[in-house]
Write a protein that holds these residues in place. Structure first.
Motif, short mmCIF file in Angstrom:
data_model
loop_
_atom_site.label_atom_id
_atom_site.label_comp_id
_atom_site.label_asym_id
_atom_site.label_seq_id
_atom_site.Cartn_x
_atom_site.Cartn_y
_atom_site.Cartn_z
N GLU A 37 0.81 -1.27 -0.12
CA GLU A 37 -0.07 0.19 -0.02
C GLU A 37 0.92 1.35 0.17
OE1 GLU A 37 -2.16 -0.24 3.44
OE2 GLU A 37 -0.79 0.39 4.95
N ARG A 38 0.36 2.16 -0.44
CA ARG A 38 0.97 3.71 -0.32
C ARG A 38 2.38 3.65 -1.04
NH1 ARG A 38 1.00 6.62 5.20
NH2 ARG A 38 1.95 8.06 3.71
N GLY A 39 2.51 2.75 -2.11
CA GLY A 39 4.00 2.86 -2.84
C GLY A 39 3.87 3.83 -3.80
N PRO A 40 5.00 4.04 -4.64
CA PRO A 40 6.17 3.15 -4.41
C PRO A 40 6.81 3.15 -2.98
CG PRO A 40 6.28 4.38 -6.39
CD PRO A 40 5.16 4.97 -5.66
N ILE A 41 7.22 2.16 -2.78
CA ILE A 41 7.93 1.88 -1.47
C ILE A 41 9.49 1.88 -1.54
CG2 ILE A 41 8.40 0.28 0.95
CD1 ILE A 41 5.53 1.71 0.59
N LEU A 42 10.02 2.58 -0.67
CA LEU A 42 11.61 2.50 -1.06
C LEU A 42 12.12 2.17 0.64
CD1 LEU A 42 14.41 3.35 -1.85
CD2 LEU A 42 14.12 5.65 -1.26
N LEU A 43 12.88 1.26 0.71
CA LEU A 43 13.51 0.59 1.93
C LEU A 43 14.85 0.95 1.89
CD1 LEU A 43 13.84 -1.09 4.53
CD2 LEU A 43 13.41 -3.14 3.08
N ILE A 44 15.33 1.51 3.10
CA ILE A 44 16.89 1.94 2.93
C ILE A 44 17.63 1.03 4.30
CG2 ILE A 44 18.76 3.51 3.09
CD1 ILE A 44 16.78 5.56 1.79
N TRP A 45 18.39 0.20 3.90
CA TRP A 45 19.19 -0.67 4.84
C TRP A 45 20.57 0.21 5.07
CZ3 TRP A 45 16.72 -3.23 7.94
CH2 TRP A 45 15.59 -4.18 7.38
N PRO A 46 21.26 0.36 6.19
CA PRO A 46 21.23 -0.56 7.37
C PRO A 46 20.20 0.17 8.38
CG PRO A 46 22.99 0.89 7.68
CD PRO A 46 22.62 1.11 6.07
N GLU A 47 19.69 1.09 7.98
CA GLU A 47 18.70 1.97 9.05
C GLU A 47 17.35 1.38 9.03
OE1 GLU A 47 20.18 3.79 6.51
OE2 GLU A 47 21.48 4.81 7.67
N GLY A 48 17.11 0.55 8.23
CA GLY A 48 15.58 -0.09 7.78
C GLY A 48 14.60 0.91 7.91
N VAL A 49 14.89 2.00 7.08
CA VAL A 49 13.79 2.93 6.98
C VAL A 49 12.92 2.81 5.83
CG1 VAL A 49 13.41 5.60 6.55
CG2 VAL A 49 14.99 4.80 8.41
N TRP A 50 11.54 2.96 5.80
CA TRP A 50 10.77 2.53 4.79
C TRP A 50 10.03 3.84 4.51
CZ3 TRP A 50 9.59 -2.65 3.38
CH2 TRP A 50 10.19 -3.53 4.46
N TYR A 51 10.16 4.16 3.10
CA TYR A 51 9.38 5.57 2.88
C TYR A 51 8.36 4.90 1.82
CZ TYR A 51 13.50 8.26 4.20
OH TYR A 51 14.57 8.83 4.87
N SER A 52 7.28 5.80 1.92
CA SER A 52 5.82 5.48 1.14
C SER A 52 5.62 6.65 0.34
CB SER A 52 4.93 5.07 2.10
OG SER A 52 4.53 6.20 3.12
N ASP A 53 4.84 6.26 -0.53
CA ASP A 53 4.34 7.33 -1.74
C ASP A 53 5.34 8.12 -2.12
OD1 ASP A 53 1.26 7.03 -0.99
OD2 ASP A 53 2.21 7.83 1.08
N VAL A 54 6.63 7.49 -2.54
CA VAL A 54 7.74 7.88 -3.17
C VAL A 54 7.43 8.33 -4.71
CG1 VAL A 54 9.81 7.06 -4.07
CG2 VAL A 54 9.50 6.58 -1.95
#
Ligand code: FES
Length: 116
Positions: A65-82
């Protein structure tokens, strides 16, 4: 690639097969901008002092939901609605300035560090 220091890994659900989380057009534009920015900012250069930035286009990151989804490691931060514009800000602020863009964060799942 083996032996290179890695600073971040970016995973973008941009054009999922089942298109559950986003408009594939926005996803494709966001992925193109991500690739362009990573190159423009020199984030893939092997001699980057902080380490290289890896990028992968994922088929589904299980948010759906609310994609595109961007996941950034190593912080484990998920951005939505990119969007392409958000990609520019996120790469400059999160990757270059080490300052995640809190207002766009969907959730955080940092790795737990093992004691040596
Ligand atoms: S389809 Fe994009 S996260 Fe599942």
């Amino acid at each position: 690639m083996i032996g290179l220091k890695v600073s971040h890994h970016l995973l973008l659900c941009a054009t999922p097969t089942k298109a559950k989380c986003c408009d594939p057009t926005v996803g494709a534009e966001s992925w193109s901008e991500l690739k362009r920015m990573v190159k423009e900012l020199g984030l893939e250069k092997p001699d980057r002092p902080e380490g290289i930035v890896l990028r992968s286009k994922a088929d589904c990151l299980r948010i759906c939901e609310r994609g595109p989804i961007l996941l950034i490691w190593p912080e484990g931060v998920w951005y939505s609605d990119v969007t392409p514009n958000k990609i520019q800000v996120i790469l400059n602020e999160h990757i270059i300035n080490q300052n995640p863009v809190q207002e766009w964060v969907h959730k955080e799942t940092p790795f737990r560090h093992r004691n040596a």
